[in-house]
Design an enzyme around this catalytic site. Structure first.
Site, PDB file in Angstrom:
ATOM      1  N   GLY A 108      -8.060  42.588  20.190  1.00 23.91           N
ATOM      2  CA  GLY A 108      -8.014  41.125  20.077  1.00 23.91           C
ATOM      3  C   GLY A 108      -6.591  40.579  20.106  1.00 23.91           C
ATOM      4  N   GLU A 111      -5.759  40.334  23.659  1.00 25.95           N
ATOM      5  CA  GLU A 111      -6.586  39.249  24.208  1.00 25.95           C
ATOM      6  C   GLU A 111      -6.049  37.879  23.793  1.00 25.95           C
ATOM      7  OE1 GLU A 111      -9.976  41.368  22.516  1.00 25.95           O
ATOM      8  OE2 GLU A 111     -10.993  41.168  24.440  1.00 25.95           O
TER       9      GLU A 111
HETATM   10  N1  CO8 Z   1      -8.160  45.900  11.649  1.00 27.17           N
HETATM   11  C1  CO8 Z   1      -8.022  46.063  10.317  1.00 27.17           C
HETATM   12  N2  CO8 Z   1      -6.989  46.694   9.755  1.00 27.17           N
HETATM   13  C2  CO8 Z   1      -6.041  47.216  10.577  1.00 27.17           C
HETATM   14  C3  CO8 Z   1      -6.117  47.085  11.968  1.00 27.17           C
HETATM   15  C4  CO8 Z   1      -7.242  46.383  12.505  1.00 27.17           C
HETATM   16  N3  CO8 Z   1      -7.386  46.171  13.825  1.00 27.17           N
HETATM   17  N4  CO8 Z   1      -5.046  47.699  12.516  1.00 27.17           N
HETATM   18  C5  CO8 Z   1      -4.333  48.186  11.496  1.00 27.17           C
HETATM   19  N5  CO8 Z   1      -4.919  47.900  10.326  1.00 27.17           N
HETATM   20  C6  CO8 Z   1      -4.462  48.256   8.966  1.00 27.17           C
HETATM   21  C7  CO8 Z   1      -4.697  49.714   8.668  1.00 27.17           C
HETATM   22  O1  CO8 Z   1      -6.030  49.925   8.271  1.00 27.17           O
HETATM   23  C8  CO8 Z   1      -3.694  49.959   7.577  1.00 27.17           C
HETATM   24  O2  CO8 Z   1      -4.221  49.454   6.379  1.00 27.17           O
HETATM   25  P1  CO8 Z   1      -4.227  50.384   5.040  1.00 27.17           P
HETATM   26  O3  CO8 Z   1      -2.768  50.573   4.729  1.00 27.17           O
HETATM   27  O4  CO8 Z   1      -4.942  49.545   4.043  1.00 27.17           O
HETATM   28  O5  CO8 Z   1      -4.889  51.656   5.419  1.00 27.17           O
HETATM   29  C9  CO8 Z   1      -2.530  49.059   7.976  1.00 27.17           C
HETATM   30  O6  CO8 Z   1      -3.057  48.088   8.882  1.00 27.17           O
HETATM   31  C10 CO8 Z   1      -1.412  49.799   8.691  1.00 27.17           C
HETATM   32  O7  CO8 Z   1      -1.987  50.495   9.793  1.00 27.17           O
HETATM   33  P2  CO8 Z   1      -1.719  52.058  10.085  1.00 27.17           P
HETATM   34  O8  CO8 Z   1      -1.457  52.789   8.806  1.00 27.17           O
HETATM   35  O9  CO8 Z   1      -2.813  52.546  10.949  1.00 27.17           O
HETATM   36  O10 CO8 Z   1      -0.335  51.933  10.894  1.00 27.17           O
HETATM   37  P3  CO8 Z   1       0.225  52.948  11.994  1.00 27.17           P
HETATM   38  O11 CO8 Z   1       1.625  52.506  12.253  1.00 27.17           O
HETATM   39  O12 CO8 Z   1      -0.006  54.358  11.577  1.00 27.17           O
HETATM   40  O13 CO8 Z   1      -0.664  52.698  13.302  1.00 27.17           O
HETATM   41  C11 CO8 Z   1      -1.812  51.324  14.951  1.00 27.17           C
HETATM   42  C12 CO8 Z   1      -0.590  51.473  13.983  1.00 27.17           C
HETATM   43  C13 CO8 Z   1      -1.689  52.385  16.072  1.00 27.17           C
HETATM   44  C14 CO8 Z   1      -1.745  49.940  15.527  1.00 27.17           C
HETATM   45  C15 CO8 Z   1      -3.118  51.568  14.167  1.00 27.17           C
HETATM   46  O14 CO8 Z   1      -3.116  50.735  13.008  1.00 27.17           O
HETATM   47  C16 CO8 Z   1      -4.374  51.226  14.941  1.00 27.17           C
HETATM   48  O15 CO8 Z   1      -4.764  52.014  15.790  1.00 27.17           O
HETATM   49  N6  CO8 Z   1      -4.996  50.072  14.652  1.00 27.17           N
HETATM   50  C17 CO8 Z   1      -6.259  49.682  15.262  1.00 27.17           C
HETATM   51  C18 CO8 Z   1      -6.053  49.239  16.692  1.00 27.17           C
HETATM   52  C19 CO8 Z   1      -7.381  48.870  17.300  1.00 27.17           C
HETATM   53  O16 CO8 Z   1      -8.256  49.675  17.475  1.00 27.17           O
HETATM   54  N7  CO8 Z   1      -7.512  47.568  17.651  1.00 27.17           N
HETATM   55  C20 CO8 Z   1      -8.725  47.048  18.251  1.00 27.17           C
HETATM   56  C21 CO8 Z   1      -9.597  46.464  17.188  1.00 27.17           C
HETATM   57  S1  CO8 Z   1     -11.192  45.986  17.823  1.00 27.17           S
HETATM   58  C22 CO8 Z   1     -10.911  44.502  18.562  1.00 27.17           C
HETATM   59  O17 CO8 Z   1      -9.827  43.984  18.578  1.00 27.17           O
HETATM   60  C23 CO8 Z   1     -12.090  43.854  19.192  1.00 27.17           C
HETATM   61  C24 CO8 Z   1     -11.727  42.426  19.662  1.00 27.17           C
HETATM   62  C25 CO8 Z   1     -12.935  41.687  20.096  1.00 27.17           C
HETATM   63  C26 CO8 Z   1     -13.709  41.030  18.976  1.00 27.17           C
HETATM   64  C27 CO8 Z   1     -14.555  39.976  19.527  1.00 27.17           C
HETATM   65  C28 CO8 Z   1     -15.797  39.729  18.762  1.00 27.17           C
HETATM   66  C29 CO8 Z   1     -16.706  38.778  19.475  1.00 27.17           C
END
Ligand code: CO8
Length: 257
Positions: A108, A111
């Site tokens: 997102g 996007e």
């Molecule tokens: N949602 C919720 N929390 C998140 C997200 C997310 N997308 N991304 C990161 N966080 C949180 C982590 O859970 C973590 O929280 P906590 O400390 O409580 O565990 C905190 O942010 C820090 O993240 P990381 O420890 O993972 O940090 P890193 O530096 O190790 O990694 C990354 C960074 C690579 C960005 C990793 O966080 C990651 O892969 N994040 C998810 C990326 C992802 O998959 N994004 C797509 C999400 S789905 C989406 O966007 C669908 C859109 C369409 C919706 C439309 C509906 C109609």
């Protein structure tokens, strides 16, 4: 409206919105959606603002829609609330919106950047549509807008594999307008936005509308639309001022700003 997940300020004639959920890497939940729409619509309605910049942090523009908010949703909930359809309002903003992207712009987040009028990227920016790794697919325009930006082959590969694209590749394939050093991103984006905000606002808004037509219609229709809007511009006193200033070798003083 008080904002908890974003910071909102004006710099001259530029409205600046900064995503501010550092603990979740600016993941987009329903509150972020509500607050961004509130801020961007307020700037759109504010006569003192001529352009808008949307940015995040050095580490993340936005790491996607909030997975923790979505994880337990059922189909019927998502369908009945038309989950995230509110983002359509973002694309109805009539003033230019520039995305200044550093760090992760994923799912997102990518996007949302593509919903802006153009993207300036920091050299550490990473773009991607990793939804496939979560067992879903892009839902805020990724399959459509990314394909229009970078073509079918690259969009298909990115959506099917979740591979991330760095800033250099994003510039090469036309996803971003240009790449700047990370430390200069905000200044650059504000400078570009300030420049736009100095021009005739109706001319700027009509130009945005005309360029967007290129995505929604045939070439013949788009060209006809462009010519009609161009004709209409002769009704603007800013057209008279702009052209007269050129002939008189002075800088234009646009009144409709
Ligand atoms: N949602 C919720 N929390 C998140 C997200 C997310 N997308 N991304 C990161 N966080 C949180 C982590 O859970 C973590 O929280 P906590 O400390 O409580 O565990 C905190 O942010 C820090 O993240 P990381 O420890 O993972 O940090 P890193 O530096 O190790 O990694 C990354 C960074 C690579 C960005 C990793 O966080 C990651 O892969 N994040 C998810 C990326 C992802 O998959 N994004 C797509 C999400 S789905 C989406 O966007 C669908 C859109 C369409 C919706 C439309 C509906 C109609």
């Amino acid at each position: 409206m008080a904002h908890e997940t974003i910071q909102v300020e004006t710099r001259g004639r530029v409205g600046l919105i900064t995503l501010n959920r550092p603990k979740a890497l600016n993941a987009l939940n329903s509150q972020v959606l509500e607050e961004i729409i509130d801020a961007v619509e307020a700037f759109d309605a504010n006569a003192k603002v001529g352009a808008i910049v949307l940015t995040g942090s050095q580490k993340a523009f936005a790491a996607g829609a909030d997975i923790k908010e979505m994880q337990a949703k059922t189909y019927i909930e998502a369908y009945m609330e038309d989950y995230f359809s509110g983002w359509e309002r973002f694309t109805r903003v009539r003033k230019p919106v520039i995305a200044a992207v550093a760090g992760y712009a994923l799912g997102g987040g990518c996007e949302l950047a593509m919903m802006c009028d153009f993207i300036i990227a920091a050299d550490n920016a990473k773009f991607g549509q990793p939804e496939i790794t979560l067992g879903v697919m892009p839902g805020m325009g990724g399959t459509q807008r990314l394909t229009r930006f970078v073509g079918k082959s690259k969009a298909m590969e990115m959506c099917l594999t979740g591979r991330l694209m760095d800033a250099e590749e994003a510039e090469r394939c036309g996803l971003v307008s240009r790449v700047v050093p990370a430390g200069e991103l905000i200044e650059e984006a504000l400078e570009v936005a300030s420049k736009i905000a100095e021009f005739s606002l109706p001319a700027v808004m009509m130009t945005k509308e005309a360029v967007n037509r290129a995505y929604e219609t045939t070439l013949a229709e788009g060209l006809r639309y462009e010519r009609r809007v161009f004709h209409a511009m002769f009704a603007l006193d800013d057209q008279k001022e702009g052209m007269t200033a050129f002939i008189e070798k002075r800088s234009a003083q646009f009144r409709n700003r």
